[in-house]
Design a protein around this motif. Structure first.
Motif, PDB file in Angstrom:
ATOM      1  N   LEU A 158       0.808  -1.222   0.000  1.00  0.00           N
ATOM      2  CA  LEU A 158       0.000   0.000   0.000  1.00  0.00           C
ATOM      3  C   LEU A 158       0.843   1.276   0.000  1.00  0.00           C
ATOM      4  O   LEU A 158       0.297   2.375   0.085  1.00  0.00           O
ATOM      5  CB  LEU A 158      -0.942   0.006   1.213  1.00  0.00           C
ATOM      6  CG  LEU A 158      -2.001  -1.106   1.243  1.00  0.00           C
ATOM      7  CD1 LEU A 158      -2.891  -0.954   2.467  1.00  0.00           C
ATOM      8  CD2 LEU A 158      -2.845  -1.114  -0.027  1.00  0.00           C
ATOM      9  N   LEU A 164      -0.174   4.145  -2.371  1.00  0.00           N
ATOM     10  CA  LEU A 164      -1.398   4.826  -1.946  1.00  0.00           C
ATOM     11  C   LEU A 164      -1.112   5.757  -0.771  1.00  0.00           C
ATOM     12  O   LEU A 164      -1.560   6.913  -0.750  1.00  0.00           O
ATOM     13  CB  LEU A 164      -2.456   3.783  -1.575  1.00  0.00           C
ATOM     14  CG  LEU A 164      -3.858   4.277  -1.253  1.00  0.00           C
ATOM     15  CD1 LEU A 164      -4.455   5.066  -2.406  1.00  0.00           C
ATOM     16  CD2 LEU A 164      -4.759   3.093  -0.893  1.00  0.00           C
ATOM     17  N   ARG A 182      -3.052  -0.288  -9.378  1.00  0.00           N
ATOM     18  CA  ARG A 182      -2.303  -1.545  -9.248  1.00  0.00           C
ATOM     19  C   ARG A 182      -2.855  -2.497 -10.301  1.00  0.00           C
ATOM     20  O   ARG A 182      -4.047  -2.834 -10.275  1.00  0.00           O
ATOM     21  CB  ARG A 182      -2.451  -2.135  -7.848  1.00  0.00           C
ATOM     22  CG  ARG A 182      -1.758  -3.502  -7.677  1.00  0.00           C
ATOM     23  CD  ARG A 182      -0.270  -3.398  -7.871  1.00  0.00           C
ATOM     24  NE  ARG A 182       0.427  -4.641  -7.567  1.00  0.00           N
ATOM     25  CZ  ARG A 182       1.407  -5.144  -8.326  1.00  0.00           C
ATOM     26  NH1 ARG A 182       1.763  -4.529  -9.429  1.00  0.00           N
ATOM     27  NH2 ARG A 182       2.026  -6.254  -7.977  1.00  0.00           N
ATOM     28  N   TYR A 221      -6.087  -8.460   4.179  1.00  0.00           N
ATOM     29  CA  TYR A 221      -5.323  -9.254   3.223  1.00  0.00           C
ATOM     30  C   TYR A 221      -5.449 -10.742   3.524  1.00  0.00           C
ATOM     31  O   TYR A 221      -5.328 -11.180   4.676  1.00  0.00           O
ATOM     32  CB  TYR A 221      -3.862  -8.826   3.298  1.00  0.00           C
ATOM     33  CG  TYR A 221      -3.007  -9.275   2.150  1.00  0.00           C
ATOM     34  CD1 TYR A 221      -3.133  -8.684   0.893  1.00  0.00           C
ATOM     35  CD2 TYR A 221      -2.054 -10.270   2.318  1.00  0.00           C
ATOM     36  CE1 TYR A 221      -2.324  -9.083  -0.165  1.00  0.00           C
ATOM     37  CE2 TYR A 221      -1.236 -10.673   1.272  1.00  0.00           C
ATOM     38  CZ  TYR A 221      -1.383 -10.070   0.032  1.00  0.00           C
ATOM     39  OH  TYR A 221      -0.590 -10.463  -1.012  1.00  0.00           O
ATOM     40  N   GLY A 247      -3.749  -6.551  -2.492  1.00  0.00           N
ATOM     41  CA  GLY A 247      -4.164  -5.656  -1.420  1.00  0.00           C
ATOM     42  C   GLY A 247      -4.954  -4.452  -1.859  1.00  0.00           C
ATOM     43  O   GLY A 247      -5.418  -3.685  -1.008  1.00  0.00           O
ATOM     44  N   TYR A 248      -5.155  -4.251  -3.167  1.00  0.00           N
ATOM     45  CA  TYR A 248      -5.880  -3.060  -3.597  1.00  0.00           C
ATOM     46  C   TYR A 248      -7.388  -3.286  -3.684  1.00  0.00           C
ATOM     47  O   TYR A 248      -8.157  -2.330  -3.575  1.00  0.00           O
ATOM     48  CB  TYR A 248      -5.298  -2.534  -4.914  1.00  0.00           C
ATOM     49  CG  TYR A 248      -4.051  -1.738  -4.638  1.00  0.00           C
ATOM     50  CD1 TYR A 248      -4.060  -0.358  -4.609  1.00  0.00           C
ATOM     51  CD2 TYR A 248      -2.859  -2.381  -4.295  1.00  0.00           C
ATOM     52  CE1 TYR A 248      -2.928   0.377  -4.288  1.00  0.00           C
ATOM     53  CE2 TYR A 248      -1.718  -1.671  -3.969  1.00  0.00           C
ATOM     54  CZ  TYR A 248      -1.763  -0.294  -3.972  1.00  0.00           C
ATOM     55  OH  TYR A 248      -0.637   0.418  -3.633  1.00  0.00           O
ATOM     56  N   VAL A 307      -8.978  -2.104  -0.431  1.00  0.00           N
ATOM     57  CA  VAL A 307      -9.225  -0.666  -0.333  1.00  0.00           C
ATOM     58  C   VAL A 307     -10.436  -0.284  -1.179  1.00  0.00           C
ATOM     59  O   VAL A 307     -11.304   0.482  -0.740  1.00  0.00           O
ATOM     60  CB  VAL A 307      -7.983   0.136  -0.781  1.00  0.00           C
ATOM     61  CG1 VAL A 307      -8.255   1.626  -0.658  1.00  0.00           C
ATOM     62  CG2 VAL A 307      -6.765  -0.258   0.051  1.00  0.00           C
ATOM     63  N   SER A 309      -3.084  -4.709   4.299  1.00  0.00           N
ATOM     64  CA  SER A 309      -2.454  -5.534   3.276  1.00  0.00           C
ATOM     65  C   SER A 309      -1.073  -5.965   3.726  1.00  0.00           C
ATOM     66  O   SER A 309      -0.369  -5.239   4.421  1.00  0.00           O
ATOM     67  CB  SER A 309      -2.361  -4.739   1.965  1.00  0.00           C
ATOM     68  OG  SER A 309      -1.699  -5.479   0.975  1.00  0.00           O
TER      69      SER A 309
END
Length: 395
Positions: A84, A87, A106, A296, A350-351, A354, A381
């Motif tokens: 992350l 971000l 991503r 995650y 991990g996106y 979000v 994440s």
């Protein structure tokens, strides 16, 4: 509480591409799909975007040219909060005036293949997980991987399996408890039209799946996919002009690699502990305030580790918390991984956690929307020696 810079940032737009296995879609096209959607969702045009940040796959220069963006700020890297980091860097950039609107994307692609998009949609494949993973040692935060490989621990599946085994020994965590996370994730994936695997799965299906690295089986491992997720990070003063409900950033926390994969004195804990501690140090909110968690799940155990690291559960209590699936269901105490997680929806590094947190806070999650509108969400994440967490609130 101090005015940390991330509090002056919002997510003003979100976008997601088509998602599938071995789609054959070029990474630049996937990036274009998600980014175009995110820019429009924020009520902006490409000329309004003055920042770009990513971990790949599409290089920043290619994305900028394809989208018609001329950034004055570019970001990326892995050092702030693991996956992350791009971000989190964007939050700081808009808060400190380095940019006003930053596109963060991503994009991921599986190894090249010939299966057409959609053909494999609901069919479980023996190629689902660990065999598709990148070779260990590619990441600078995996400097201790040569030692692990020397002992025939060849991938993250082995490394996290050792963490999980230790947790089982210390606290009595069971494989069935891990299974409830996978089963409940699949139930939610059935409500997500973009999820790769939506067919029903029982606990027996989970328990009888092909072994990968004990105690992990096939359904303990996330699903490699082709896809892209994009977010527009804007200064908080844009919230009043944003056509979609803005999602405000309350706090962030990250850890860049303390202890490697096995050298922590508090093993089997991971850097998620350090990232969570930093996050809670930057806000007056506490774990009890979280309405939904998007955590995650590269492997099932990582999610259990995050529940404990964030203080949602005490050490050793994450297994019983998940058992039965009721507490983590859409109507439960803590709706968890409501899009189906990487275990069933697809691995977006991990996106997607979000993206889903934002969708839930905005009330835009469709059939999987949490009935009781959430006000606060946490997205986290990473596992092992890298971790990042973001606490968000409904605008």
């Amino acid at each position: 509480m101090s005015d940390y810079p991330e509090k002056r940032a919002i997510v003003s737009g979100i976008g997601i591409s088509s998602i599938g296995r071995r789609t054959g879609i070029p990474d630049l096209e996937l990036t274009r799909q998600s980014s175009t959607e995110a820019i429009a969702d924020a009520g902006l045009a490409p000329k309004d975007i003055d920042g770009l940040s990513t971990m790949g796959e599409t290089p920043l220069e290619q994305a900028a040219q394809a989208l018609g963006i001329k950034p004055t700020y570019t970001g990326g890297g892995f050092e702030t909060g693991g996956l992350l980091s791009p971000l989190m860097s964007a939050f700081i950039a808009v808060a400190t005036g380095r940019a006003r609107h930053v596109l963060v994307y991503r994009t991921v692609r599986m190894m090249p293949g010939t299966i057409p998009f959609g053909e494999d949609k609901d069919k479980e494949s023996d190629e689902q997980s660990a065999t598709d993973r990148p070779q260990p040692g590619d990441n600078p935060l995996m400097a201790d991987s040569p030692t692990l490989i020397a002992y025939h621990a060849y991938s993250a599946a082995h490394w996290l399996a050792m963490h999980c085994r230790r947790h089982m020994h210390l606290y009595g965590t069971t494989k069935e408890q891990l299974g409830w996370l996978a089963v409940e994730s699949r139930r939610k994936a059935a409500l997500n039209p973009l999820a790769v695997y939506r067919a029903p799965m029982s606990l027996d299906d989970y328990m009888n799946a092909r072994p990968i690295a004990a105690p992990f089986g096939l359904y303990d491992c996330d699903v490699p996919v082709d896809g892209s997720i994009a977010l527009i990070v804007s200064h908080a003063d844009y919230a009043k002009d944003c056509p979609s409900r803005a999602v405000h950033i309350e706090a962030i926390g990250g850890s860049p690699g303390k202890g490697g994969w096995y050298a922590r004195p508090d093993y089997p804990k991971m850097c998620s502990v350090d990232a969570a501690a930093e996050l809670w140090s930057r806000t007056d909110l506490r774990p009890k305030d979280i309405d939904t968690a998007q955590l995650y799940d590269g492997f099932t155990f990582i999610t259990l580790a995050w529940l404990e690291a964030l203080g949602i559960c005490a050490d050793g209590e994450s297994g019983p918390f998940i058992e039965g699936g009721e507490r983590i269901s859409l109507t439960g105490e803590l709706p968890l991984n409501t899009y189906g997680g990487q275990l069933s929806a697809g691995r977006m590094h991990g996106y997607w956690v979000v993206h889903e947190a934002c969708a839930q806070l905005r009330g835009d999650a469709g059939a999987r929307q949490i009935p009781k509108q959430p006000e606060f969400a946490v997205a986290a994440s990473g596992g092992g020696p890298f971790a990042g967490a973001i606490l968000m609130r409904r605008g």
